[in-house]
Design an enzyme around this catalytic site. Structure first.
Site, PDB file in Angstrom:
ATOM      1  CG  HIS A  54      -5.446  -2.148  -0.160  1.00 26.15           C
ATOM      2  ND1 HIS A  54      -4.733  -1.828  -1.304  1.00 26.15           N
ATOM      3  CD2 HIS A  54      -4.958  -1.329   0.815  1.00 26.15           C
ATOM      4  CE1 HIS A  54      -3.858  -0.866  -1.017  1.00 26.15           C
ATOM      5  NE2 HIS A  54      -3.962  -0.565   0.252  1.00 26.15           N
TER       6      HIS A  54
ATOM      7  CB  SER B 161      -0.962  -0.039   1.191  1.00 26.44           C
ATOM      8  OG  SER B 161      -1.896   1.004   1.081  1.00 26.44           O
TER       9      SER B 161
ATOM     10  CG  ASP C 131      -3.624  -3.231  -4.336  1.00 22.26           C
ATOM     11  OD1 ASP C 131      -3.615  -3.238  -5.577  1.00 22.26           O
ATOM     12  OD2 ASP C 131      -4.622  -2.903  -3.678  1.00 22.26           O
TER      13      ASP C 131
END
Ligand SMILES: *[C@@H]1O[C@H](CO)[C@@H](O)[C@H](O)[C@H]1NC(C)=O
Ligand SMILES: *[C@@H]1O[C@H](CO)[C@@H](O)[C@H](O)[C@H]1NC(C)=O
Ligand SMILES: *[C@@H]1O[C@H](CO)[C@@H](O)[C@H](O)[C@H]1NC(C)=O
Ligand SMILES: *[C@@H]1O[C@H](CO)[C@@H](O)[C@H](O)[C@H]1NC(C)=O
Length: 330
Positions: free
Chosen positions: A268, A183, A207
């Site tokens: 996610h 992230s 991601d």
């Protein structure tokens, strides 16, 4: 107070920026347009983020990469980290750092801390006797999302300088350095790679965070290491869908919702979990896609290429699709 909350909700509604009410439900979200989005914290609990929250200058001054902590784990200390400090030779000499072993750094995302990367640390130590550093940047990461985004470059620059100092003063080999970030952590390691002029052998962006990043020059890109790989599992929502790495994997189409996910926080995080599984099993076989549409439709039939793993000499480029299972090890 309650009146103010209701009033601001009304104002938001009138501006076409309705505040979403179901925690974790991002079905309203349009990239680049929506003001509000649910983003999971370090424990996966969805937190409502206002992407138009104004900058807080005092935040940047007080919390930045100087607060980074470098937590070393090795097979000799798999559970209790040793704290390494830049410009403190003794912190390294008195640790289990081994210059002849690969160096892997794992970086958490928003609201995480050095223990959030446990799954990856365990997988990496299981795979080999590596120097595994979990970067704890929680002092910055625990702030409001928009402020945290602004300070990601500083966190990455300090990380880059630390790795350079470590190798210069205590040995190591740039060809055996792998940075792994989930992230916001993916953009942290991008900035780290840029700071050391792309000498890092491998970067794995799991991601890479989407909100406020899709057009940012501070985002992870394919020049940040010799080989940059991305795994996209919540593209267009909490993650970036664009192929920003050399090789870009789109498991199950690369978007929400991934198999077995009901809440939007799950897709996610999936890239990170898939990567950890790849470290141990290394059996995710991607197939090359002709274009992003094929990737999105999980309809790729080209050449095989393994997703993830810890192979330092890995090189490749292009788009790859694959299907995975719905639970560990997928
Ligand atoms: C998603 O959020 C729910 C509810 O807050 C939480 O129980 C769950 O553990 C989270 N899932 C992940 C994968 O983080
Ligand atoms: C660090 O993160 C873990 C899980 O991500 C959480 O359980 C723990 O409370 C956090 N520690 C601190 C000091 O915030
Ligand atoms: C730290 O160690 C390196 C290499 O052993 C040495 O060149 C450097 O001068 C040392 N720094 C300090 C502050 O002692
Ligand atoms: C996948 O590709 C095949 C062969 O090109 C095509 O016949 C099929 O319609 C595609 N499926 C989807 C879901 O796009």
């Amino acid at each position: 107070m309650r009146f103010l909350v209701i009033l601001s909700a009304l104002v938001a509604l009138c501006a076409g920026h309705a505040i979403p009410t179901i925690p974790g439900d991002n079905s309203h979200y349009v990239e680049g347009e929506s003001r509000y989005v649910w983003i999971p914290d370090g424990e996966g609990v969805p937190r409502l983020v206002d992407l138009e929250e104004p900058a807080d200058e005092s935040f940047s001054d007080a919390r930045n990469g100087a607060n980074n902590e470098y937590w070393l784990f090795t097979r000799r200390n798999p559970n209790n980290h040793q704290l390494l400090r830049i410009n403190d030779n003794d912190s390294v000499r008195n640790s289990n750092y081994n210059r002849d072993r690969p160096l892997t750094v794992v970086v958490h995302g928003w609201n995480g801390n050095g223990t959030s990367a446990r799954l990856a640390v365990d997988a990496l130590l299981h795979e080999g006797d590596n120097n595994v550093i979990s970067l704890d940047w929680s002092i910055v990461a625990s702030g409001p999302y928009t402020n945290v985004v602004r300070n990601v470059p500083s966190v990455g620059q300090h990380l880059g300088n630390f790795v350079q100092w470590l190798i210069n003063n205590h040995g190591g080999n740039w060809n055996n350095v792998h940075l792994i970030g989930a992230s916001l952590g993916a953009h942290v390691i991008g900035n780290a790679g840029r700071t050391v002029r792309g000498r890092i052998a491998r970067i794995s962006g799991l991601d890479p965070a989407g909100p406020q990043w899709s057009d940012s020059s501070n985002a992870l890109n394919r020049n940040d290491a010799v080989y940059v790989e991305c795994i996209h599992t919540d593209g267009g929502l909490l993650g970036i869908f664009d192929p920003i790495g050399d090789a870009n994997f789109y498991p199950n189409g690369g978007t929400n919702r991934q198999p077995g996910c009901s809440l939007s926080n799950c897709s996610h995080v999936r890239a990170y979990e898939l990567f950890a599984a790849s470290v141990i099993y290394n059996n995710f076989i991607g197939r090359r896609c002709a274009d992003l549409n094929e990737a999105r439709n999980n309809n790729c039939t080209g050449a095989n290429f393994l997703m993830g793993n810890t192979d330092f000499s890995k090189r490749g480029s292009g788009l790859y699709g694959l299907s995975t299972g719905s639970e560990w090890p997928f």
